[in-house]
Each structure stands twice: as C-alpha cells, then as structure tokens.
Design a protein around this motif. Sequence first.
Motif, short mmCIF file in Angstrom:
data_model
loop_
_atom_site.label_atom_id
_atom_site.label_comp_id
_atom_site.label_asym_id
_atom_site.label_seq_id
_atom_site.Cartn_x
_atom_site.Cartn_y
_atom_site.Cartn_z
N LEU A 170 -3.88 9.55 -7.86
CA LEU A 170 -2.55 9.93 -8.32
C LEU A 170 -1.96 8.80 -9.15
CD1 LEU A 170 -1.12 11.32 -4.93
CD2 LEU A 170 -2.21 12.63 -6.77
N HIS A 171 -1.65 9.07 -10.40
CA HIS A 171 -0.94 8.11 -11.24
C HIS A 171 0.55 8.47 -11.21
CE1 HIS A 171 -5.04 7.94 -13.26
NE2 HIS A 171 -4.87 6.74 -12.74
N GLU A 172 1.29 7.74 -10.38
CA GLU A 172 2.72 7.99 -10.18
C GLU A 172 3.53 6.77 -10.61
OE1 GLU A 172 2.80 10.91 -6.37
OE2 GLU A 172 2.04 8.91 -5.95
N TRP A 173 3.10 6.17 -11.69
CA TRP A 173 3.69 4.94 -12.19
C TRP A 173 5.15 5.11 -12.61
CZ3 TRP A 173 1.07 0.60 -11.48
CH2 TRP A 173 -0.33 0.62 -11.47
N ASN A 174 5.87 3.99 -12.61
CA ASN A 174 7.20 3.96 -13.22
C ASN A 174 7.08 4.11 -14.74
OD1 ASN A 174 8.19 3.56 -10.67
ND2 ASN A 174 8.77 1.42 -10.99
N PRO A 175 8.18 4.45 -15.42
CA PRO A 175 8.09 4.75 -16.86
C PRO A 175 7.59 3.60 -17.73
CG PRO A 175 10.11 5.65 -15.96
CD PRO A 175 9.50 4.82 -14.87
N ASP A 176 7.69 2.34 -17.28
CA ASP A 176 7.26 1.22 -18.11
C ASP A 176 5.78 0.89 -17.97
OD1 ASP A 176 8.03 0.08 -15.36
OD2 ASP A 176 6.96 -1.60 -16.28
N ALA A 177 5.11 1.44 -17.00
CA ALA A 177 3.78 0.96 -16.61
C ALA A 177 2.72 1.27 -17.67
CB ALA A 177 3.37 1.56 -15.28
N VAL A 178 1.75 0.35 -17.79
CA VAL A 178 0.57 0.52 -18.63
C VAL A 178 -0.65 0.35 -17.74
CG1 VAL A 178 -0.78 -0.44 -20.54
CG2 VAL A 178 1.72 -0.32 -20.71
N HIS A 179 -1.55 1.33 -17.78
CA HIS A 179 -2.70 1.30 -16.88
C HIS A 179 -3.96 1.71 -17.65
CE1 HIS A 179 -4.85 2.95 -13.04
NE2 HIS A 179 -5.28 1.75 -13.36
N VAL A 180 -4.99 0.86 -17.60
CA VAL A 180 -6.30 1.19 -18.16
C VAL A 180 -7.31 1.07 -17.04
CG1 VAL A 180 -8.05 0.59 -19.86
CG2 VAL A 180 -5.63 0.33 -20.43
N SER A 181 -8.03 2.16 -16.78
CA SER A 181 -8.92 2.20 -15.62
C SER A 181 -10.26 2.81 -15.99
CB SER A 181 -8.26 3.03 -14.50
OG SER A 181 -9.04 3.02 -13.33
N ALA A 182 -11.33 2.27 -15.43
CA ALA A 182 -12.67 2.83 -15.58
C ALA A 182 -13.18 3.23 -14.21
CB ALA A 182 -13.61 1.83 -16.23
N HIS A 183 -13.67 4.45 -14.09
CA HIS A 183 -14.24 4.95 -12.83
C HIS A 183 -15.76 4.99 -12.96
CE1 HIS A 183 -10.29 7.36 -11.87
NE2 HIS A 183 -10.11 6.04 -11.94
N HIS A 184 -16.45 4.41 -12.00
CA HIS A 184 -17.91 4.34 -12.00
C HIS A 184 -18.43 5.03 -10.74
CE1 HIS A 184 -17.23 0.95 -14.87
NE2 HIS A 184 -16.28 0.64 -14.02
N THR A 185 -19.54 5.74 -10.85
CA THR A 185 -20.08 6.43 -9.69
C THR A 185 -21.56 6.12 -9.51
OG1 THR A 185 -20.71 8.43 -10.89
CG2 THR A 185 -18.46 8.34 -10.02
N SER A 186 -21.98 6.17 -8.25
CA SER A 186 -23.39 6.13 -7.90
C SER A 186 -23.62 7.25 -6.90
CB SER A 186 -23.76 4.77 -7.29
OG SER A 186 -25.09 4.78 -6.81
N LEU A 187 -24.44 8.23 -7.28
CA LEU A 187 -24.64 9.42 -6.46
C LEU A 187 -26.06 9.45 -5.92
CD1 LEU A 187 -22.85 11.99 -8.81
CD2 LEU A 187 -21.88 10.74 -6.88
N GLY A 188 -26.19 9.49 -4.60
CA GLY A 188 -27.50 9.53 -3.98
C GLY A 188 -28.10 10.92 -3.95
N HIS A 189 -29.28 11.01 -3.36
CA HIS A 189 -30.00 12.28 -3.25
C HIS A 189 -29.15 13.31 -2.52
CE1 HIS A 189 -33.69 14.68 -3.09
NE2 HIS A 189 -33.36 14.99 -1.84
N HIS A 190 -28.89 14.44 -3.19
CA HIS A 190 -28.09 15.54 -2.64
C HIS A 190 -26.67 15.12 -2.25
CE1 HIS A 190 -31.13 18.65 -2.79
NE2 HIS A 190 -32.01 17.84 -2.21
N ALA A 191 -26.16 14.09 -2.87
CA ALA A 191 -24.77 13.68 -2.64
C ALA A 191 -23.82 14.66 -3.31
CB ALA A 191 -24.54 12.28 -3.19
N LYS A 192 -22.61 14.77 -2.73
CA LYS A 192 -21.57 15.62 -3.30
C LYS A 192 -20.31 14.79 -3.53
CE LYS A 192 -23.02 20.07 -1.38
NZ LYS A 192 -22.60 21.25 -0.60
N LEU A 193 -19.74 14.92 -4.71
CA LEU A 193 -18.51 14.20 -5.05
C LEU A 193 -17.54 15.15 -5.74
CD1 LEU A 193 -16.76 11.62 -5.48
CD2 LEU A 193 -17.98 11.31 -7.64
N LYS A 194 -16.30 15.12 -5.27
CA LYS A 194 -15.22 15.82 -5.98
C LYS A 194 -14.14 14.79 -6.28
CE LYS A 194 -12.71 18.94 -3.79
NZ LYS A 194 -12.27 20.25 -3.23
#
Length: 394
Positions: free
Chosen positions: A188-212
Amino acid sequence: MELPNERLAPGHAGGDVLALSAIHRFTSLDLEAFEIPAGREEDWRFTPLHRLNGLHNGTAEHRDNGLYSGPARPDSGARVEVVPSGAGVEDGRIGSAVAPADRVAAQAWRSHTHALLVTVPPDVIATEPVMVGVSGPGEGTAAYGHVTIRAGKFSKATVVLSYTGSGTFADNVELVVEESADLTVVVLHEWNPDAVHVSAHHTSLGHHAKLKLITVSLGGAVVRVSPTLTFEAPGADAELAGLVFSKAGQHIEHRPIADHAGPHCTSRVNYKCAVHGKEARSVWIGNALVRSAAKGTDTYVANRNILLSPGARADAVPNLEIEIGDIVGAGHASATGRFEDEQLFYLMSRGIDENEARRLVLRGFFRDIIAKIGIPEVEDRVLGTIEGELVRLS
C-alpha cells in the motif's frame, strides 16, 4: 570484490544490444555499473527526473532513522525483525534475490543499513495477515531501505506492507518464495502529498511456488515501482495486480516484468489506473518475457486506464518478447478511455447524485483488483481512501 547477482547481456559492453529489449536488460549490485540517467533512456523517458530529489544521481542526502514498524498481529506465526544489512554485511537471509536493473535500486542496496525481514518458517500456515510498515524520513529529507519477505517450503502467509509519511525514499523489496510455498503480499502506497518513492521489487520463486502480489498506489507526489517476477524453477505460478489512483500533480509509474526463464510456469499481470485532475499522470510499462528454456509458459499482461477529468494523462506500453514457440500462451493488452458523460447521465437520471455516480463507476472499475486483497479491513481502507478523494476533488 566479486559481485553476485550480476547479469551482463551479450554485447552489453559493446553497446550493440537493443536498448528496447527487456530480455537483455543489465543487472548489477555495483552502483558504478550504471550511468546517471538523463531522461532519454527507454527506462527513464516517462519519469520526471527533476522531481526525484536526487535519487537518480546520488545527490540525495540521506540518513537512517528507524523507518520500519510492525507487526500489528505478532501471533500470526511469522517472524518480523529489523536486521543489519546492506553492502558488505553478510546475512544469507538478505539479498539473495536482489538484482538491481537501474541506478536507484543499486544506490538503495549500497546505502541502506538495516532491513525489515519477515520470515514465514517452513510448513507454517500463518493464521492472520502480517501487518508491517515503512515510514518516510520526513519532509525535506531522504532515506534508503530494504524489505525482505521469505516464505519457507510448504508455508502459507499474507503480508501487508504499507508506506506512509513524508520525504524522499528508495528501496528494494525482495520476495523469496520457496518450494510449494504460497505467499500473498499487499503493498500500500499511502504516502503524504510531498513524498517521492522509487522502489524495485525482486522475486525468487521455487518449484511449484505461488505468489500473489497486489500493489495499491494512492499517495505521494512521485511514485515509481518496478516489480519483476522471475521464473527459474519449474511449475511456479504468480499473479501481479495493481491499482493506481493518480490525482492532480501526481506521477505514479509502474513497470512490471514477468520474466520466464524456467519451464511450465504461469503468470498473470493486471493493472487498473484511474487518473483525475490537472497534470495527474499514470504510467504503465508492462513486459512479458519468454526465454528459450521456458517451455510450456502461460503468461498474459494487461492494463486498463480511465481518465476522470480533462488534463489527466495515462501512458501505457505493453511489450511481449518470446524466444521459444513451445508455450501454452502469451499475450498482452492495454486500453485507455475517458469517463463517459453518458454513463454519468444514465445513473443521475435514476436519482443518483453526481458524486455517488462517480463513486459507483470507480467501484466497478476497481472491484476485481480490490477483491484480490482478501482482507476486508484493507479492502475497506482502500475503497474509503478512493471515495474520500473523489468527494474532495468533486
């Protein structure tokens, strides 16, 4: 010093790889391996660099000030810790999935000193959602952070990660889902109006792993999120969903990638963006990549945008790169349309006032994304924020 997680595309050093190819994108933990972006690069041409407060060029003065909080429900079965981390810190639980593809992500890896670590032990079924948070460093200041969420073999859990407060912030979020684990993450990005956010999401998924992974971007002045689903082990299944509500002056940018390198994996990417107000902007760059070893891949990326007022803008670029023909399916789609006066008139002609009519249309537009959250209190929180903004803007 040897740098792990570095991928150099063939011909990268000679500059002869097409810059438009996401399959051949360069990743490295070494900050100096990335040039300072000027805004003309494909990865940065939609981003207002002048509004990043120096995150992209290293001029952001930063400090570490204890940005993490949680858990709100400590009896869920998961462990939540704040641990020393960053470049030069040896902790095998942190950084195994991190592969920065731009200078800001590499800077965040180098500059953060502590990480928020959420661990779901093997075979544990978390009884309640794990609620954790990140707070901004404060208006006029900058900080870097790191979040790692690890789901052990055969575990199942839901984690809610909320961003609040003010300031300038960059981080890496890594999601490690081991064999046959089932992990749901709500950001959830619920920042105040002045906020600046840069984000990178990285994943590692194993055998038959499930991610939502569901990302909801509502606050902040500039928010840029780059999530990458990486499929290397066979049989993994991942769903990436996003909700964006950008208001006047906001720039919210999402750049999801479903990178299929292993066989018989499935991915679904679905984002919906609503844009309201003068100079409000959403950007969505969606990539589905099917590499030569990814036999039996089933992937689809989609984006829908609705413009609620004059002056609002939505940019959408779906991309598909396929290196093998033996797949189940691969596709992409994107559409952008304005809020139709006829829809509003139809509802108002049946006794519904204008503000309520707009709320009903937006509820219907976002309904399937919000329903994926699966936590009633969080779903109500998201809907309440959206509807409150509509009332304020009307």
